[in-house]
Motif scaffolding. Structure first.
Motif, mmCIF file in Angstrom:
data_model
loop_
_atom_site.group_PDB
_atom_site.id
_atom_site.type_symbol
_atom_site.label_atom_id
_atom_site.label_comp_id
_atom_site.label_asym_id
_atom_site.label_seq_id
_atom_site.Cartn_x
_atom_site.Cartn_y
_atom_site.Cartn_z
ATOM 1 N N LEU A 95 0.801 -1.223 0.000
ATOM 2 C CA LEU A 95 0.000 0.000 0.000
ATOM 3 C C LEU A 95 0.837 1.279 0.000
ATOM 4 N N ARG A 98 2.400 1.649 -3.408
ATOM 5 C CA ARG A 98 1.333 1.909 -4.382
ATOM 6 C C ARG A 98 1.001 3.394 -4.406
ATOM 7 N N HIS A 99 0.838 3.992 -3.239
ATOM 8 C CA HIS A 99 0.521 5.416 -3.163
ATOM 9 C C HIS A 99 1.654 6.262 -3.744
ATOM 10 N N GLN A 100 2.893 5.879 -3.483
ATOM 11 C CA GLN A 100 4.028 6.635 -3.999
ATOM 12 C C GLN A 100 4.066 6.619 -5.520
ATOM 13 N N GLU A 108 1.215 8.700 -6.947
ATOM 14 C CA GLU A 108 1.533 10.133 -6.839
ATOM 15 C C GLU A 108 2.541 10.547 -7.895
ATOM 16 N N ALA A 154 -7.463 3.416 -7.984
ATOM 17 C CA ALA A 154 -6.328 4.038 -8.673
ATOM 18 C C ALA A 154 -6.798 4.785 -9.909
ATOM 19 N N SER A 209 -8.433 8.040 -8.939
ATOM 20 C CA SER A 209 -7.513 9.069 -8.449
ATOM 21 C C SER A 209 -6.637 9.634 -9.558
#
Length: 258
Positions: free
Chosen positions: A182, A185-187, A190, A212, A215
């Protein structure tokens, strides 16, 4: 690569159909699909396993030819060695499994230099490689490393840097956050968002991860059995799905409220 002032790079597939023949039957992986991504825009392509996402990606990359329909790059058919070569510099691919796409025998620097050599990109290649690494948040200390010395997140960033080093205008990302934990994944999400919003890159993001897609992408389309069953603004499509396949995909993500 020369481009006229004010021009916008566009990759468009129209009426794309691709079938595979076996001894006993014919399987149509993609049927009559229209898709377009422009420089500065973002499009999500979602669908269940076997829906035709990978085949569509291969057609857009020029790795396969459609049985019907055509792919156009900047208005010209994606046929002929020169046009395909031109498109492949401007439209770069980010693989699903970066570790397997990296050559274990070559350093990061050598792997990022390779597309520069292949496309005969002018300029200081060492500087271009360093700039690409900097874009994805990696430093010069990674230049000498090999694939086995990279974490999963670093390998994905190197794969994205390799796609960026030739100066593309559109990225085609295939399940780019699949398999990452997680935080990583966010990195990566972004990073892709930053490249799209601040860098002005076009982005076609293939995923089964609807959060995803919501976003990252302004538009989205849903594939099922090789056909587009629903498309529209990503937020609307994922918050108020109409087609049963879209509703099933949304229902499979418990944290996604609809």
């Amino acid at each position: 690569m020369s481009r006229s002032a004010g021009s916008t790079t566009t990759l468009r597939g129209t009426g794309l159909t691709r079938a595979y023949r076996t001894r006993s039957s014919t399987v149509t992986a993609v049927r009559g699909v229209d898709v377009e991504v422009r420089e500065g825009e973002s499009l999500g392509v979602v669908g269940p396993s076997g829906s035709g996402k990978s085949t569509l990606l291969s057609l857009l990359l020029g790795l396969e030819r459609p049985d019907e329909g055509e792919v156009r790059f900047d208005g010209a058919p994606l046929t002929g060695r020169q046009q395909i070569r031109r498109a492949r510099q401007a439209v770069q691919y980010v693989p699903q499994d970066p570790a397997s796409s990296l050559d274990p025998r070559r350093s990061v620097e050598r792997q990022l230099r390779e597309p520069l050599r292949r496309f005969r990109v002018p300029g200081d290649h060492r500087r271009l490689v360093r700039d690409a690494l900097e874009q994805v948040g990696l430093g010069a200390e990674h230049l000498a490393r090999h694939a086995h010395e990279l974490s999963g997140g670093q390998a994905q960033r190197v794969a994205i840097a390799r796609a960026l080093v030739t100066g593309p205008r559109i990225l085609l990302a295939d399940e780019a956050v699949s398999g990452l934990d997680l935080p990583l994944r966010h990195q990566v999400l972004e990073l892709l968002e930053d490249l799209h919003v601040r860098g002005g890159l076009g982005l076609l993001f293939i995923s089964h991860d609807l959060t995803a897609v919501r976003s990252l992408c302004e538009r989205a389309l849903v594939l099922d059995h090789g056909q587009v069953v629903e498309e529209g603004p990503a937020g609307r499509l994922l918050e108020t799905p109409h087609h049963p396949t879209t509703r099933e995909l949304v229902d499979a993500v418990p944290r996604l409220s609809v």
